[in-house]
Motif scaffolding. Sequence first.
Motif, short mmCIF file in Angstrom:
data_model
loop_
_atom_site.label_atom_id
_atom_site.label_comp_id
_atom_site.label_asym_id
_atom_site.label_seq_id
_atom_site.Cartn_x
_atom_site.Cartn_y
_atom_site.Cartn_z
N LEU A 107 0.88 -1.12 -0.25
CA LEU A 107 -0.10 0.08 -0.01
C LEU A 107 0.72 1.32 0.05
O LEU A 107 2.03 1.18 0.23
N ALA A 108 0.26 2.20 -0.47
CA ALA A 108 1.08 3.58 -0.31
C ALA A 108 0.88 4.04 1.12
O ALA A 108 0.37 3.41 2.08
N PRO A 109 2.19 4.58 1.48
CA PRO A 109 2.17 5.10 2.87
C PRO A 109 1.13 5.69 3.70
O PRO A 109 0.49 5.23 4.76
N ARG A 110 0.30 6.72 2.79
CA ARG A 110 -0.70 7.29 3.40
C ARG A 110 -1.81 6.19 3.58
O ARG A 110 -2.75 6.13 4.50
N GLN A 111 -2.32 5.53 2.73
CA GLN A 111 -3.20 4.23 2.84
C GLN A 111 -2.86 3.32 4.01
O GLN A 111 -3.60 3.13 5.01
N ARG A 112 -1.50 3.04 4.10
CA ARG A 112 -1.08 2.29 5.03
C ARG A 112 -1.36 2.99 6.67
O ARG A 112 -1.71 2.17 7.52
N ALA A 113 -1.07 4.17 6.74
CA ALA A 113 -1.20 5.10 7.97
C ALA A 113 -2.77 5.05 8.42
O ALA A 113 -2.99 4.62 9.35
N VAL A 114 -3.56 5.19 7.26
CA VAL A 114 -5.13 5.27 7.63
C VAL A 114 -5.39 3.77 8.07
O VAL A 114 -6.16 3.84 9.13
N LEU A 115 -5.15 2.82 7.54
CA LEU A 115 -5.67 1.49 8.03
C LEU A 115 -4.96 0.94 9.26
O LEU A 115 -5.57 0.42 10.15
N VAL A 116 -3.70 1.70 9.58
CA VAL A 116 -3.23 1.20 10.95
C VAL A 116 -3.99 1.95 12.09
O VAL A 116 -4.30 1.55 13.10
N LEU A 117 -4.26 3.15 11.61
CA LEU A 117 -4.76 4.18 12.58
C LEU A 117 -6.31 3.59 12.89
O LEU A 117 -6.74 3.32 14.16
N ARG A 118 -6.95 3.18 11.79
CA ARG A 118 -8.50 2.77 11.86
C ARG A 118 -8.75 1.54 12.47
O ARG A 118 -9.53 1.19 13.22
N TYR A 119 -7.83 0.50 12.07
CA TYR A 119 -7.98 -0.99 12.56
C TYR A 119 -7.15 -1.29 13.35
O TYR A 119 -7.41 -2.43 14.30
N PHE A 120 -5.91 -1.01 13.50
CA PHE A 120 -4.93 -1.34 14.63
C PHE A 120 -5.10 -0.54 15.97
O PHE A 120 -5.29 -1.18 17.11
N GLU A 121 -5.16 0.86 15.73
CA GLU A 121 -5.21 1.71 16.77
C GLU A 121 -6.50 1.85 17.18
O GLU A 121 -6.87 2.69 18.18
N ASP A 122 -7.63 1.45 16.47
CA ASP A 122 -8.86 1.73 16.61
C ASP A 122 -9.55 2.81 16.84
O ASP A 122 -10.26 3.33 17.66
N THR A 137 -8.62 9.89 13.23
CA THR A 137 -7.60 9.54 12.29
C THR A 137 -7.31 10.65 11.61
O THR A 137 -6.17 10.94 11.13
N ALA A 138 -8.45 11.38 11.10
CA ALA A 138 -8.12 12.56 10.35
C ALA A 138 -7.62 13.84 11.08
O ALA A 138 -6.66 14.21 10.60
N GLN A 139 -7.60 13.68 12.49
CA GLN A 139 -6.92 14.71 13.35
C GLN A 139 -5.53 14.28 13.52
O GLN A 139 -4.81 15.23 13.26
N VAL A 140 -5.15 13.02 13.66
CA VAL A 140 -3.89 12.69 13.72
C VAL A 140 -3.03 12.92 12.46
O VAL A 140 -1.66 13.27 12.65
N LEU A 141 -3.44 12.71 11.36
CA LEU A 141 -2.83 12.84 10.16
C LEU A 141 -2.87 14.12 9.62
O LEU A 141 -2.18 14.52 8.50
N GLY A 142 -3.93 14.88 10.10
CA GLY A 142 -3.84 16.30 9.74
C GLY A 142 -4.85 16.35 8.28
O GLY A 142 -4.34 17.15 7.48
N VAL A 143 -5.59 15.66 8.05
CA VAL A 143 -6.33 15.74 6.81
C VAL A 143 -7.85 15.62 7.19
O VAL A 143 -8.27 15.68 8.30
N SER A 144 -8.75 15.69 6.17
CA SER A 144 -10.16 15.76 6.27
C SER A 144 -10.80 14.48 6.59
O SER A 144 -10.02 13.48 6.37
N THR A 145 -11.89 14.21 7.14
CA THR A 145 -12.48 13.05 7.39
C THR A 145 -12.85 12.18 6.05
O THR A 145 -12.76 11.21 6.01
#
Length: 170
Positions: A112-127, A133-141
């Motif tokens: 996966l692209a790094p941003r996609q990987r970060a989103v999946l890790v935050l959403r499904y690993f970090e729950d 997730t948007a707040q942590v990455l500084g992007v929109s929901t």
Amino acid sequence: MTAGPADSFREYVHARLGALVRAAFLLTGDSYLAEDLVQQTLAKVASRWEQIVADGNPDAYVRRVLYHQHVSWWRRWRREPLPVAAVPEVAGADPHGPTTTAIAIRQALAKLAPRQRAVLVLRYFEDLTEAQTAQVLGVSTGTVKSQARDALARLRAVAPELADLQEVSK
């Protein structure tokens, strides 16, 4: 005698180091890079630790620095293959073996692209929620939603063997 900021920081690192390294490993796919990522993150927050603790949620702040540091890495470095002396043997996924399942998941995340990987890790690993997730990455929901959708679609395409995991977990 009360504990100072250095003691507080040392206690935090002792308690949370394992979770931080696991999250970093899922982001980087490499144990050495994960350790470097955590070390750089902790070095950044150490100088501001007293203020971070005073704000009330040091774990959220440290995680945010970790993910931002990872984003800055993949923005700076191109993901070009590096020459190696020997190509490692690739193991196939075994739905009955937790080790080979973990390897298959790591290999799939690496595709996966790094941003996609970060989103999946935050959403499904970090729950975390989409908003967190948007707040942590500084992007929109909306970006989190589209990145998660695209990442899951890519995983289905490049790692169909992971579909068996979904059926087992239901």
